[in-house]
Scaffold this active site. Structure first.
Site, PDB file in Angstrom:
ATOM      1  N   GLU A 170      -5.535  -4.813  10.521  1.00 50.88           N
ATOM      2  CA  GLU A 170      -4.532  -3.913  10.763  1.00 50.88           C
ATOM      3  C   GLU A 170      -4.761  -3.124  12.011  1.00 50.88           C
ATOM      4  O   GLU A 170      -5.297  -2.424  12.175  1.00 50.88           O
ATOM      5  CB  GLU A 170      -4.383  -2.783   9.637  1.00 50.88           C
ATOM      6  CG  GLU A 170      -4.071  -3.241   8.351  1.00 50.88           C
ATOM      7  CD  GLU A 170      -3.357  -2.294   7.458  1.00 50.88           C
ATOM      8  OE1 GLU A 170      -2.148  -2.297   7.378  1.00 50.88           O
ATOM      9  OE2 GLU A 170      -4.390  -1.568   6.867  1.00 50.88           O
ATOM     10  N   ASN A 185       0.936  -1.265   0.015  1.00 50.88           N
ATOM     11  CA  ASN A 185       0.206  -0.015   0.224  1.00 50.88           C
ATOM     12  C   ASN A 185       0.790   1.264   0.041  1.00 50.88           C
ATOM     13  O   ASN A 185       1.432   1.622   1.058  1.00 50.88           O
ATOM     14  CB  ASN A 185      -1.009   0.037   1.100  1.00 50.88           C
ATOM     15  CG  ASN A 185      -1.926   1.345   1.345  1.00 50.88           C
ATOM     16  OD1 ASN A 185      -1.987   1.886   0.299  1.00 50.88           O
ATOM     17  ND2 ASN A 185      -2.639   1.400   2.674  1.00 50.88           N
ATOM     18  N   SER A 232       3.180  -2.291  10.318  1.00 55.93           N
ATOM     19  CA  SER A 232       4.684  -2.259  10.488  1.00 55.93           C
ATOM     20  C   SER A 232       5.325  -3.672  10.122  1.00 55.93           C
ATOM     21  O   SER A 232       6.319  -4.120  10.700  1.00 55.93           O
ATOM     22  CB  SER A 232       5.109  -1.919  12.195  1.00 55.93           C
ATOM     23  OG  SER A 232       4.849  -0.607  12.507  1.00 55.93           O
ATOM     24  N   HIS A 257      -9.867   2.028   5.182  1.00 58.89           N
ATOM     25  CA  HIS A 257      -8.340   2.039   5.644  1.00 58.89           C
ATOM     26  C   HIS A 257      -8.381   2.905   6.796  1.00 58.89           C
ATOM     27  O   HIS A 257      -9.090   4.078   6.976  1.00 58.89           O
ATOM     28  CB  HIS A 257      -7.015   2.434   4.490  1.00 58.89           C
ATOM     29  CG  HIS A 257      -5.877   2.298   5.169  1.00 58.89           C
ATOM     30  ND1 HIS A 257      -5.163   3.254   5.963  1.00 58.89           N
ATOM     31  CD2 HIS A 257      -5.200   1.196   5.157  1.00 58.89           C
ATOM     32  CE1 HIS A 257      -3.957   2.938   6.409  1.00 58.89           C
ATOM     33  NE2 HIS A 257      -3.892   1.280   5.544  1.00 58.89           N
ATOM     34  N   GLY A 306       2.594   2.238  10.838  1.00 57.52           N
ATOM     35  CA  GLY A 306       3.560   3.181  10.703  1.00 57.52           C
ATOM     36  C   GLY A 306       4.174   3.578  11.944  1.00 57.52           C
ATOM     37  O   GLY A 306       5.205   4.481  11.994  1.00 57.52           O
ATOM     38  N   LYS A 361       0.053   4.132  -0.157  1.00 58.11           N
ATOM     39  CA  LYS A 361      -0.840   5.519   0.494  1.00 58.11           C
ATOM     40  C   LYS A 361      -0.428   6.503  -0.730  1.00 58.11           C
ATOM     41  O   LYS A 361      -0.631   6.405  -1.620  1.00 58.11           O
ATOM     42  CB  LYS A 361       0.062   5.828   1.820  1.00 58.11           C
ATOM     43  CG  LYS A 361      -0.196   4.430   2.627  1.00 58.11           C
ATOM     44  CD  LYS A 361       0.303   4.529   3.982  1.00 58.11           C
ATOM     45  CE  LYS A 361       0.103   3.144   4.827  1.00 58.11           C
ATOM     46  NZ  LYS A 361      -0.069   3.288   6.218  1.00 58.11           N
ATOM     47  N   GLU A 376      -6.618   5.266   7.695  1.00 55.58           N
ATOM     48  CA  GLU A 376      -6.291   6.671   7.509  1.00 55.58           C
ATOM     49  C   GLU A 376      -7.403   7.174   6.926  1.00 55.58           C
ATOM     50  O   GLU A 376      -7.768   8.427   7.047  1.00 55.58           O
ATOM     51  CB  GLU A 376      -4.791   6.739   6.586  1.00 55.58           C
ATOM     52  CG  GLU A 376      -3.711   6.516   7.457  1.00 55.58           C
ATOM     53  CD  GLU A 376      -2.509   5.621   6.771  1.00 55.58           C
ATOM     54  OE1 GLU A 376      -2.732   5.568   5.460  1.00 55.58           O
ATOM     55  OE2 GLU A 376      -1.630   5.008   7.329  1.00 55.58           O
TER      56      GLU A 376
END
Ligand code: 13P
Length: 257
Positions: free
Chosen positions: A153, A7, A195, A86, A159, A9, A88
């Site tokens: 996730e 991904n 991660s 997702h 991250g 992003k 985010e």
């Protein structure tokens, strides 16, 4: 067949994409590789082995929705998958489970396979609410019919360089599988992310119902992405890697320090 989603992003340009595709073409593997790219990079992939994924989809069909990218438009680029919900998107664009479900249905209607992302926050994890939250998200976001993928996730692992423990991953993936089974959807692949790197991926490869991974930061460059493929090849039944010289220093799956 294991699945690996990279991904990107909001990163990357055409040169980066071409470099990655060329590097992936040289890698012989049975793993299903999916690159989740910004809209600007979706088209122009002629490689049948590498599938392309969008990172979002409009809830609406074509029409007066300025700035939205519809399912029909994504399909037209040749992309096969789309990320849905997702973390985010949920944090930065207030996307709810209801929106995620609408988007997943829209993706399926347009012949795309949604990769539906779910995960608990750090405070939910700390207050031991993970199972309750994940169960609710799964039931609220997934469609009743059609083909889709689930990506678990933990939001606190994205991250941050911190990964979930093997026991936690095993418990949650088993629970997700059990719930999907009650709905007759037990063939749905379940991915794990947060991660993931070449150094930690082999901790999770052989956990039951971990059907692959979704990787952010480490998927941006061949030097960090290809060693993940190498590790997955080594740990799955039919290793077929043509050894690359990428990321030699990352070959070993190190014990947690
Ligand atoms: P990182 O691998 O950078 O933690 O990102 C995970 C992710 O968000 C993939 O969708």
């Amino acid at each position: 067949m294991k699945i690996l989603v990279g991904n990107w992003k909001s990163n990357g340009n055409m040169a980066d994409k071409n470099k990655m595709i060329r590097a992936l073409e040289r890698t012989n593997t049975d793993i299903k590789i999916i690159l989740s790219l910004p809209y600007t990079l979706l088209s122009g992939n002629n490689n049948k082995k590498i599938a392309i994924c969008a990172q979002d989809i409009s809830e609406h069909p074509n029409g007066p929705f300025t700035g939205d990218i519809s399912g029909q438009m994504i399909k037209d680029t040749g992309a096969k998958y789309v990320l849905i919900g997702h973390s985010e998107r949920r944090t930065n664009h207030q996307e709810t489970d209801k929106i995620a479900k609408n988007k997943a249905i829209m993706a399926i209607k347009n012949g795309l396979i949604p990769i539906i992302c779910i995960g608990e926050t750090l405070s939910e994890y700390k207050s031991k609410k993970t199972k309750t939250i994940i169960k609710k998200m799964l039931l609220d976001c997934t469609p009743d019919s059609g083909k889709f993928i689930v990506a678990y996730e933990p939001r606190w692992a994205i991250g941050t360089g911190i990964t979930a423990t093997k026991t936690d991953v095993q418990t949650i993936h088993q629970m997700i599988f059990d719930i999907l089974k009650t709905k007759g959807q037990e063939k749905t692949p379940i991915l794990f992310g947060g991660s993931i790197t070449a150094k930690n991926v082999c901790e999770f490869i052989n956990i039951p119902h971990v059907d692959g991974f979704i990787v952010g930061g480490a998927s941006l460059k061949p030097a960090t992405f290809l060693p993940i493929i190498d590790q997955m090849n080594k740990k799955t039944s039919k290793p077929k890697t043509k050894v690359t010289n990428h990321g030699k220093q990352n070959r070993k799956c190190k014990k947690r320090s």
